[in-house]
Write a protein that holds these residues in place. Structure first.
Motif, PDB file in Angstrom:
ATOM      1  N   ALA A  76      13.878  -4.219   3.783  1.00 33.85           N
ATOM      2  CA  ALA A  76      14.856  -3.441   2.763  1.00 33.85           C
ATOM      3  C   ALA A  76      14.574  -1.998   2.421  1.00 33.85           C
ATOM      4  CB  ALA A  76      14.311  -4.185   1.486  1.00 33.85           C
ATOM      5  N   GLY A  77      13.704  -1.422   3.260  1.00 39.14           N
ATOM      6  CA  GLY A  77      13.608   0.325   2.867  1.00 39.14           C
ATOM      7  C   GLY A  77      12.958   0.713   2.223  1.00 39.14           C
ATOM      8  N   ASP A  78      12.308  -0.157   1.437  1.00 40.30           N
ATOM      9  CA  ASP A  78      11.108   0.499   0.134  1.00 40.30           C
ATOM     10  C   ASP A  78       9.490   0.632   1.173  1.00 40.30           C
ATOM     11  OD1 ASP A  78      12.935  -0.701  -1.545  1.00 40.30           O
ATOM     12  OD2 ASP A  78      12.781  -3.061  -1.685  1.00 40.30           O
ATOM     13  N   VAL A  79       9.217   0.149   1.606  1.00 40.84           N
ATOM     14  CA  VAL A  79       8.329   0.901   2.326  1.00 40.84           C
ATOM     15  C   VAL A  79       9.130   1.105   3.705  1.00 40.84           C
ATOM     16  CG1 VAL A  79       5.977   0.413   3.215  1.00 40.84           C
ATOM     17  CG2 VAL A  79       6.761  -0.594   1.704  1.00 40.84           C
ATOM     18  N   THR A  80       8.819   2.213   4.618  1.00 41.78           N
ATOM     19  CA  THR A  80       9.037   2.767   5.622  1.00 41.78           C
ATOM     20  C   THR A  80       8.431   2.941   6.802  1.00 41.78           C
ATOM     21  OG1 THR A  80       8.999   5.099   5.621  1.00 41.78           O
ATOM     22  CG2 THR A  80      11.216   4.102   4.405  1.00 41.78           C
ATOM     23  N   LEU A  91      -0.810  -2.222   0.694  1.00 38.92           N
ATOM     24  CA  LEU A  91       0.272  -3.168   0.449  1.00 38.92           C
ATOM     25  C   LEU A  91      -0.874  -4.726   0.013  1.00 38.92           C
ATOM     26  CD1 LEU A  91       3.696  -2.608   2.313  1.00 38.92           C
ATOM     27  CD2 LEU A  91       2.922  -2.437  -0.462  1.00 38.92           C
ATOM     28  N   ALA A  92      -1.310  -4.715   1.452  1.00 36.31           N
ATOM     29  CA  ALA A  92      -2.232  -6.170   1.538  1.00 36.31           C
ATOM     30  C   ALA A  92      -3.851  -5.981   0.381  1.00 36.31           C
ATOM     31  CB  ALA A  92      -3.202  -6.317   2.079  1.00 36.31           C
ATOM     32  N   GLU A  93      -4.140  -4.813   0.117  1.00 34.65           N
ATOM     33  CA  GLU A  93      -5.073  -4.587  -1.241  1.00 34.65           C
ATOM     34  C   GLU A  93      -4.400  -4.496  -2.309  1.00 34.65           C
ATOM     35  OE1 GLU A  93      -6.520  -1.086  -0.934  1.00 34.65           O
ATOM     36  OE2 GLU A  93      -7.804  -1.435   1.284  1.00 34.65           O
ATOM     37  N   LEU A  94      -3.215  -4.492  -2.328  1.00 32.52           N
ATOM     38  CA  LEU A  94      -2.124  -5.102  -4.168  1.00 32.52           C
ATOM     39  C   LEU A  94      -1.700  -6.274  -4.468  1.00 32.52           C
ATOM     40  CD1 LEU A  94      -0.228  -1.511  -3.764  1.00 32.52           C
ATOM     41  CD2 LEU A  94      -2.717  -1.904  -4.981  1.00 32.52           C
ATOM     42  N   GLY A  95      -2.425  -6.941  -3.304  1.00 33.40           N
ATOM     43  CA  GLY A  95      -1.548  -8.405  -3.000  1.00 33.40           C
ATOM     44  C   GLY A  95      -0.410  -9.218  -2.936  1.00 33.40           C
ATOM     45  N   TYR A  96       0.427  -7.667  -1.620  1.00 35.66           N
ATOM     46  CA  TYR A  96       1.108  -8.427  -0.878  1.00 35.66           C
ATOM     47  C   TYR A  96       0.967  -9.100   0.684  1.00 35.66           C
ATOM     48  CZ  TYR A  96       4.254  -5.049  -3.674  1.00 35.66           C
ATOM     49  OH  TYR A  96       4.926  -5.064  -5.024  1.00 35.66           O
ATOM     50  N   GLU A  97       1.273 -10.795   1.002  1.00 40.43           N
ATOM     51  CA  GLU A  97       1.516 -10.883   1.432  1.00 40.43           C
ATOM     52  C   GLU A  97       2.151 -10.775   2.650  1.00 40.43           C
ATOM     53  OE1 GLU A  97      -0.607 -14.063   1.708  1.00 40.43           O
ATOM     54  OE2 GLU A  97      -0.896 -14.227  -0.360  1.00 40.43           O
ATOM     55  N   ALA A  98       1.643 -11.167   3.735  1.00 38.67           N
ATOM     56  CA  ALA A  98       2.654 -10.446   5.210  1.00 38.67           C
ATOM     57  C   ALA A  98       3.957 -10.576   5.061  1.00 38.67           C
ATOM     58  CB  ALA A  98       2.291 -11.233   6.506  1.00 38.67           C
ATOM     59  N   THR A  99       4.181 -11.788   4.885  1.00 40.46           N
ATOM     60  CA  THR A  99       5.638 -11.930   4.134  1.00 40.46           C
ATOM     61  C   THR A  99       6.669 -11.179   3.376  1.00 40.46           C
ATOM     62  OG1 THR A  99       5.581 -13.992   3.148  1.00 40.46           O
ATOM     63  CG2 THR A  99       5.816 -14.386   5.461  1.00 40.46           C
ATOM     64  N   ALA A 100       5.620 -10.728   2.449  1.00 39.15           N
ATOM     65  CA  ALA A 100       6.810 -10.265   1.248  1.00 39.15           C
ATOM     66  C   ALA A 100       6.099  -8.659   2.134  1.00 39.15           C
ATOM     67  CB  ALA A 100       5.753  -9.854  -0.185  1.00 39.15           C
ATOM     68  N   ILE A 101       5.282  -8.158   2.978  1.00 29.41           N
ATOM     69  CA  ILE A 101       5.546  -7.250   3.534  1.00 29.41           C
ATOM     70  C   ILE A 101       6.884  -6.622   4.365  1.00 29.41           C
ATOM     71  CG2 ILE A 101       3.874  -5.423   5.419  1.00 29.41           C
ATOM     72  CD1 ILE A 101       1.726  -5.943   3.746  1.00 29.41           C
ATOM     73  N   ALA A 102       6.412  -7.621   5.258  1.00 32.81           N
ATOM     74  CA  ALA A 102       8.196  -7.475   5.914  1.00 32.81           C
ATOM     75  C   ALA A 102       8.981  -7.114   5.530  1.00 32.81           C
ATOM     76  CB  ALA A 102       7.882  -8.647   7.034  1.00 32.81           C
ATOM     77  N   ALA A 103       9.110  -8.033   4.360  1.00 27.29           N
ATOM     78  CA  ALA A 103      10.566  -7.703   3.767  1.00 27.29           C
ATOM     79  C   ALA A 103      11.016  -6.747   2.502  1.00 27.29           C
ATOM     80  CB  ALA A 103      10.529  -9.127   2.406  1.00 27.29           C
ATOM     81  N   LEU A 104       9.377  -5.713   2.350  1.00 31.90           N
ATOM     82  CA  LEU A 104       9.602  -4.662   1.698  1.00 31.90           C
ATOM     83  C   LEU A 104       9.873  -3.411   2.956  1.00 31.90           C
ATOM     84  CD1 LEU A 104       6.505  -4.496  -0.161  1.00 31.90           C
ATOM     85  CD2 LEU A 104       8.750  -4.937  -0.952  1.00 31.90           C
ATOM     86  N   ARG A 105       9.601  -3.297   4.026  1.00 37.83           N
ATOM     87  CA  ARG A 105       9.612  -2.311   5.279  1.00 37.83           C
ATOM     88  C   ARG A 105      11.504  -2.741   5.554  1.00 37.83           C
ATOM     89  NH1 ARG A 105       6.041  -0.121   7.880  1.00 37.83           N
ATOM     90  NH2 ARG A 105       3.995  -0.221   7.706  1.00 37.83           N
TER      91      ARG A 105
END
Length: 371
Positions: A367-371, A351-365
């Motif tokens: 929300a269950g979009d990334v498990t 996700l970081a390679e795709l440009g997601y910041e740490a806070t966005a990654i935490a939000a994705l997790r």
């Protein structure tokens, strides 16, 4: 990573059978293989087909999960999927949604179209339907399945990798990718060239009556006095002569090699000789000769066989016996096989390679979009 495929990025949709092996073989030669899994989980060292890969677990039923998958695909050179026809299209991830330069590799048993395209099957099913399984029968017994090596991995994995590499070469010229439709029912007959030739020449008879299916005394296995077996493959006349010598026979002690009418009698003669001594005796007799005779080893014995051990044909990774990297490439001499990682283990890095910041990654997790 080292190897000739280090410039290639592969996205593999998690599945079973020949597609994961294709991804493993590409990863073994240096490709960056990213598996899109359904759910995260612990690493399993015994899951050999996952070695050398990284993984992200996505909910592909969510729009966000699909968006991430599309971003991974957009950054890839090759996509590998092994679902039934139409599954990827229903997800909105079919070839028509992907970049023109992407090589879209599809692995199925029956192919993308045809009356059976949407039905289930296994290695034995495809061997049966293509006619090849009938050739593995004997006069008094039905065919025995050759594990799942022939259709799944021979006609499936190897032709998938072959098609992908051909598409990579063509893309270097045209700049365009394409769909690779690898079907086991196509790959299995493609390996039958020699047998088709023999059939066309009238040199192939009923199953169990041919020189490659156990009827010939010089191409079959024999039981030794200790219950172990020896494999004999002395096809050529000069090799057959060495076989006879090792058995203590001369040319005058047996009918001519290709006298098929005498094969049953010669088989019985050879069987009696092999049965008189243990496997270790015959191994000593034939090792280093051109008689093409080898002991039938267990997997454990093969792992420590002198020749295989010197080449590193087998290796142990995290306590799991498995094949070493094949084929050998001079650009990666001695490169070890890399241990499998768990489903979803590299999600944050991907996700970081795709440009997601740490806070966005935490939000994705969350929300269950990334498990």
């Amino acid at each position: 990573m080292t190897g000739p495929l280090t410039t290639l990025k592969v996205v593999e949709f998690a599945g079973l059978g020949p597609a994961p092996l294709a991804g493993q073989l590409l990863a073994d030669l240096g490709a960056q293989v990213t598996v899109i899994d359904r759910a995260s989980g612990p690493a399993q060292p015994e899951d050999v087909n996952r070695r050398g890969k990284r993984s992200i677990a996505l909910d592909l039923k969510s729009e966000t999960g699909l968006t991430i998958a599309r971003a991974i695909i957009a950054d890839a050179d090759i996509l590998i999927e092994g679902f039934r026809p139409g599954v990827m299209e229903r997800l909105g991830l079919g070839p028509e949604t992907c970049p023109d330069r992407l090589i879209y590799a599809r692995m199925t048993g029956w192919g993308q179209e045809g009356p059976l395209a949407h039905t289930a099957g296994h290695d034995i099913t495809y061997l049966a339907q293509t006619g090849v399984l009938s050739l593995l029968a004997t006069a008094d017994a039905p065919p025995r399945p050759p594990l799942n090596l022939v259709a799944d991995y021979g006609g499936g994995t190897m032709f998938l990798v072959y098609g992908v590499m051909a598409a990579v070469i063509e893309r270097a010229v045209t700049g365009r990718g394409q769909v690779v439709d690898a079907a086991m029912i196509d790959g299995v007959p493609a390996m039958m060239g020699l047998i088709h030739t023999l059939m066309a020449q009238g040199q192939w008879r009923a199953p169990g009556a041919n020189w490659l299916d156990g009827a010939a005394p010089f191409y079959r296995c024999y039981r030794c006095s200790d219950g172990r077996d020896m494999a004999v493959g002395a096809l050529e006349p000069q090799f057959y002569a060495q076989l006879l010598g090792g058995l203590g026979l001369g040319a005058g002690d047996v009918p001519p090699q290709m006298d098929e009418s005498a094969w049953p009698r010669v088989c019985a003669q050879f069987a009696g000789i092999f049965a008189s001594k243990p496997q270790s005796h015959w191994t000593q007799v034939f090792t280093g000769t051109d008689a093409c005779v080898a002991p039938v080893l267990t997997m454990e014995e093969a792992a420590v066989d002198a020749h295989l051990a010197q080449r590193g044909t087998y290796t142990v990774v995290d306590g799991v016996l498995q094949a070493g990297i094949a084929p050998r490439m001079s650009s990666m001499s001695g490169a070890p096989a890399r241990a499998p990682t768990g489903p979803g283990a590299q999600a944050n890095a991907i996700l970081a390679e795709l440009g997601y910041e740490a806070t966005a990654i935490a939000a994705l997790r969350a929300a269950g979009d990334v498990t």
